[in-house]
Motif scaffolding. Structure first.
Motif, short mmCIF file in Angstrom:
data_model
loop_
_atom_site.label_atom_id
_atom_site.label_comp_id
_atom_site.label_asym_id
_atom_site.label_seq_id
_atom_site.Cartn_x
_atom_site.Cartn_y
_atom_site.Cartn_z
N GLN A 195 0.85 -1.19 0.00
CA GLN A 195 0.00 0.00 0.00
C GLN A 195 0.89 1.24 0.00
O GLN A 195 1.88 1.32 0.73
N PHE A 196 0.53 2.21 -0.83
CA PHE A 196 1.33 3.43 -0.98
C PHE A 196 0.62 4.59 -0.30
O PHE A 196 -0.50 4.94 -0.67
N PRO A 197 1.25 5.22 0.71
CA PRO A 197 0.61 6.34 1.41
C PRO A 197 0.39 7.53 0.48
O PRO A 197 1.31 7.97 -0.20
N LYS A 198 -0.80 8.08 0.47
CA LYS A 198 -1.13 9.16 -0.44
C LYS A 198 -0.32 10.42 -0.16
O LYS A 198 -0.13 11.25 -1.05
N PHE A 204 6.36 11.37 -5.30
CA PHE A 204 6.56 10.28 -6.26
C PHE A 204 6.35 10.78 -7.69
O PHE A 204 7.09 10.39 -8.61
N ASN A 205 5.36 11.63 -7.88
CA ASN A 205 5.07 12.15 -9.22
C ASN A 205 6.20 13.01 -9.77
O ASN A 205 6.33 13.16 -10.99
N ARG A 206 7.01 13.59 -8.89
CA ARG A 206 8.16 14.39 -9.36
C ARG A 206 9.24 13.49 -9.94
O ARG A 206 10.10 13.96 -10.69
N GLY A 207 9.21 12.23 -9.60
CA GLY A 207 10.11 11.26 -10.21
C GLY A 207 11.47 11.18 -9.56
O GLY A 207 11.84 11.98 -8.70
N SER A 208 12.24 10.17 -9.99
CA SER A 208 13.59 9.94 -9.50
C SER A 208 14.51 9.78 -10.71
O SER A 208 14.22 8.98 -11.61
N ARG A 209 15.60 10.53 -10.73
CA ARG A 209 16.52 10.48 -11.87
C ARG A 209 17.10 9.10 -12.06
O ARG A 209 17.35 8.66 -13.19
N THR A 210 17.33 8.38 -10.98
CA THR A 210 17.93 7.05 -11.05
C THR A 210 16.89 5.93 -11.13
O THR A 210 17.25 4.76 -11.19
N ASP A 211 15.62 6.30 -11.09
CA ASP A 211 14.53 5.31 -11.08
C ASP A 211 14.54 4.47 -9.80
O ASP A 211 13.96 3.40 -9.75
N ARG A 212 15.22 4.97 -8.77
CA ARG A 212 15.25 4.28 -7.48
C ARG A 212 14.87 5.27 -6.39
O ARG A 212 15.03 6.49 -6.53
N TRP A 213 14.39 4.70 -5.29
CA TRP A 213 13.94 5.51 -4.17
C TRP A 213 14.55 5.02 -2.88
O TRP A 213 14.84 3.82 -2.73
N GLU A 214 14.69 5.93 -1.93
CA GLU A 214 15.17 5.59 -0.60
C GLU A 214 13.98 5.65 0.34
O GLU A 214 13.44 6.73 0.61
N LEU A 215 13.56 4.50 0.81
CA LEU A 215 12.37 4.39 1.66
C LEU A 215 12.79 4.08 3.09
O LEU A 215 13.48 3.10 3.34
N THR A 216 12.37 4.94 4.01
CA THR A 216 12.58 4.70 5.44
C THR A 216 11.24 4.35 6.06
O THR A 216 10.26 5.09 5.89
N SER A 217 11.19 3.25 6.76
CA SER A 217 9.91 2.80 7.33
C SER A 217 10.15 1.88 8.51
O SER A 217 11.27 1.39 8.73
N LEU A 218 9.09 1.66 9.27
CA LEU A 218 9.09 0.65 10.32
C LEU A 218 8.68 -0.67 9.66
O LEU A 218 7.58 -0.79 9.12
N VAL A 219 9.57 -1.64 9.69
CA VAL A 219 9.34 -2.94 9.06
C VAL A 219 8.85 -3.92 10.13
O VAL A 219 9.50 -4.08 11.16
N ILE A 220 7.72 -4.56 9.86
CA ILE A 220 7.10 -5.43 10.87
C ILE A 220 6.75 -6.78 10.24
O ILE A 220 6.05 -6.84 9.23
#
Length: 283
Positions: A195-198, A204-220
């Motif tokens: 699920q992607f938080p709105k 996200f719409n601004r895009g990523s030059r490398t086509d990759r993202w750095e996601l920080t989250s609580l992993v459970i």
């Protein structure tokens, strides 16, 4: 000349005033109690509605994952049949994958491996032959799932690819996520739907030059008990941790930013863009 009011009249007047004040106070208290009850009822109604929507999103997300898993398995089955029938189509090249990190929260593949190991250790010597033993086995499994959900969690930052964003229902988004190795860019395990938080959609719409993202989250970790899923089928979905336990996990997103490779020693480092976060509840 002063007119003196009889004492009896004064007493009667004070009694009437006191009675009126008490009546007004009782009426105000009653109105406040009714308002409080109405507010509590509305809060319970909205909470119930939110829980229903969350359950529906989980159901839709599970259905989408199931369809994607079935599609991949079908494609593999068709490719295998073609080879068996002597088709001239060349088999697809083997897909290169990165090594799965040892940290159980470093990727879904890492967590799955850890859960399988924990399951074997926990259930290795638990008998499951008679009805009484099966009941005890199930009881122990349910407890293990709950305790694992509580204990196997932590904050991590993943480098990911995000693709195929789709809308589920009116207000929910889901995206195809692949965790990748930061150095090689190779995938760590299979892609999965989350699920992607709105609140991160604009970024996200601004895009990523490398086509990759750095996601920080609580992993459970979220192992799911399913008494009817005891062995792997033709289509391995949901992924089986062990008999009667399916693999799943939660991500509570805290920050998302476009990923950029670390500058080389002979290149100046650019100012890093801070991960955007929000005080809103996690979607």
């Amino acid at each position: 000349m002063r007119v003196l009011m009889p004492t009896r009249s004064i007493v009667i007047l004070l009694s009437l005033l006191a009675a009126g004040a008490a009546e007004a106070q009782d009426r105000t208290r009653t109105e406040l109690q009714e308002e409080n009850r109405a507010l509590r009822d509305e809060l319970e109604k909205q909470t119930s509605r939110a829980n229903e929507l969350e359950s529906r999103v989980d159901q839709l997300l599970s259905e989408r994952r199931s369809l994607m898993g079935t599609l991949r398995q079908t494609e593999n089955l068709i490719s295998s049949l073609r080879r068996q029938l002597g088709a001239t189509d060349a088999p697809p090249p083997a897909r290169l994958m990165a090594q799965v990190p040892s940290d159980p929260l470093a990727s879904p593949a890492s967590m799955l491996r850890e859960l399988k190991s924990m399951y074997r250790v926990e259930m290795l010597n638990v008998k499951n032959e008679t009805e009484a033993e099966k009941a005890e086995y199930i009881k122990k499994l349910k407890l293990w799932c709950r305790l694992t959900h509580q204990k196997l969690r932590g904050k991590r930052t993943w480098v990911v690819k995000l693709e195929d964003m789709a809308r589920l229902g009116k207000d929910s988004l889901v995206v195809r996520m692949t965790v990748v190795d930061e150095n090689t860019g190779l995938p760590i395990g299979e892609a999965f739907d989350v699920q992607f938080p709105k609140r991160f959609q604009e970024q996200f719409n601004r895009g990523s030059r490398t086509d990759r993202w750095e996601l920080t989250s609580l992993v459970i970790a979220k192992p799911v008990f399913n008494e009817n899923h005891v062995s792997r089928g033709v289509f391995e979905f949901p992924t089986l941790v062990g008999p009667m336990v399916e693999f799943d996990f939660e991500l509570n997103w805290e920050g998302l930013r476009a990923w950029e490779p670390e500058p080389k020693d002979d290149q100046p480092a650019e100012d890093a863009e801070p991960a955007e976060a929000s005080a809103e509840p996690n979607a």
